[in-house]
Design an enzyme around this catalytic site. Structure first.
Site, PDB file in Angstrom:
ATOM      1  N   ASP A  17      -5.920   4.349 -28.766  1.00 54.23           N
ATOM      2  CA  ASP A  17      -6.309   3.387 -29.806  1.00 54.23           C
ATOM      3  C   ASP A  17      -5.391   3.604 -31.003  1.00 54.23           C
ATOM      4  O   ASP A  17      -5.780   4.182 -32.020  1.00 54.23           O
ATOM      5  CB  ASP A  17      -7.772   3.619 -30.181  1.00 54.23           C
ATOM      6  CG  ASP A  17      -8.343   2.489 -31.033  1.00 54.23           C
ATOM      7  OD1 ASP A  17      -7.676   1.446 -31.164  1.00 54.23           O
ATOM      8  OD2 ASP A  17      -9.453   2.652 -31.559  1.00 54.23           O
ATOM      9  N   GLU A  89      -4.765  -8.385 -30.635  1.00 53.37           N
ATOM     10  CA  GLU A  89      -5.918  -9.120 -31.153  1.00 53.37           C
ATOM     11  C   GLU A  89      -5.543 -10.430 -31.843  1.00 53.37           C
ATOM     12  O   GLU A  89      -4.544 -10.515 -32.562  1.00 53.37           O
ATOM     13  CB  GLU A  89      -6.681  -8.231 -32.147  1.00 53.37           C
ATOM     14  CG  GLU A  89      -8.053  -8.761 -32.492  1.00 53.37           C
ATOM     15  CD  GLU A  89      -9.027  -7.641 -32.812  1.00 53.37           C
ATOM     16  OE1 GLU A  89     -10.153  -7.954 -33.249  1.00 53.37           O
ATOM     17  OE2 GLU A  89      -8.687  -6.463 -32.593  1.00 53.37           O
ATOM     18  N   THR A 149     -13.892  -7.643 -27.953  1.00 47.43           N
ATOM     19  CA  THR A 149     -14.077  -6.511 -28.855  1.00 47.43           C
ATOM     20  C   THR A 149     -15.235  -6.755 -29.821  1.00 47.43           C
ATOM     21  O   THR A 149     -15.882  -7.797 -29.768  1.00 47.43           O
ATOM     22  CB  THR A 149     -12.758  -6.238 -29.602  1.00 47.43           C
ATOM     23  OG1 THR A 149     -12.869  -5.024 -30.350  1.00 47.43           O
ATOM     24  CG2 THR A 149     -12.393  -7.385 -30.537  1.00 47.43           C
TER      25      THR A 149
END
Length: 310
Positions: A17, A89, A149
């Site tokens: 991450d 994203e 998410t």
């Protein structure tokens, strides 16, 4: 002695991450995820200055497009050091507009494709709103796989599985944060509400043969990771990955298909989804907070781009 990180990799796909290329190289995860907060951190690094300037130039005055170019540039660099996928994203400010999410997702994939990156190496990240789930359902049918998410509730997980999304990212640490603040209890082990949430989702998916991948995210400590050992995937910060790499204790597998009976299969209409979400104060608050946070970081990233022009 074998590290806990190496033991974890035997039954869980480990995902970094981070947008830190050096950390990814040293820790050797299978995949990597990014988000607006991590991209902002990368954009603020002097080592990525040239990449940021090039993204601004390619945007040709369109700040949103420039940000997408930068996200894809970071993603390309990550893909040079991970054998699997990178998650990129979509602008969080589009989280309640299905058509806009589809359009931006297709643009991101188009930029990756133009750079020679195939669809099977990218996951498009969308917030797990009703609109985000509907966008993901459409994209999956078009061959664009998604990572849903900011997932905090069982209702979100049920809807994602029904939509056939490739992967979900339930946020362990943020659930823990909310309950700790609400009750004053510092939860540990299997009593951690974030751990319980992911365990419930994992068992439900396996019991009903859903193919959607469960990737626990947002960890606060090693214990949360250890309690979810065996989950399909876990996306972990570089700090916690390093701690796992340095720990040579025994790691026990906690989750596995068939270990526990999951709940019967459910199907939610939009109204049922929204009602169930409304009834879950933690999920409602953390989803809204997460979208706001990512939106603010997106705005900060955009503010860096014009500064590069000067």
């Amino acid at each position: 002695m074998t590290s806990k990180l190496d033991q974890l990799k035997k039954f869980t796909t480990v995902v970094a991450d981070t947008g830190d290329f050096g950390a990814i190289k040293s820790l050797k995860p299978q995949d990597a995820t990014t988000n607006p907060s991590l991209l902002l951190k990368a954009a603020s690094s002097e080592s990525n200055k040239a990449m940021l300037e090039e993204a601004f130039a390619r945007g040709k005055g369109d700040i949103g497009l420039a940000c997408d170019h930068f996200a894809v540039a970071i993603g390309q660099e990550i893909l040079k050091v991970v054998p699997g996928r990178v998650s990129t994203e979509v602008d969080a400010r589009l989280s309640f507009d299905t058509n806009a999410l589809i359009e931006r997702s297709e643009r991101l994939i188009g930029l990756y494709n133009a750079a020679g990156v195939e669809n099977d190496r990218v996951l498009v990240k969308l917030a797990s709103t009703w609109e985000g789930i509907r966008a993901a359902e459409y994209l999956e049918k078009k061959g664009i796989q998604t990572n849903l998410t900011l997932l905090f509730s069982f209702a979100q997980a049920v809807a994602c599985a029904e939509a056939g999304v490739f992967l979900i990212s339930p946020f362990v640490g943020r659930i823990y944060d909310w309950y700790k603040k609400s009750t004053g209890t510092d939860y540990t082990g299997a009593e951690d509400p974030g751990v319980q949430s992911v365990t419930r989702i994992y068992n439900y998916y396996k019991a009903n043969d859903f193919k959607t991948v469960v990737m626990g995210a947002s960890f606060r400590n090693l214990n949360q990771i250890e309690q979810l050992a065996g989950c399909d995937r876990l996306t972990i910060s570089t700090e916690l990955l390093k701690q796992l790499a340095e720990d040579t204790g025994t790691l026990e597998r906690k989750l596995a298909p068939g270990n526990n009976a999951g709940e019967p299969r459910q199907s939610l209409t939009e109204s049922q989804f929204r009602w169930n979400s409304n009834e879950d104060a933690m999920a409602t608050e953390k989803l809204a907070e997460g979208i706001r946070q990512f939106a603010r970081d997106q705005e900060k990233l955009e503010a860096l781009l014009p500064a590069k022009k000067a």
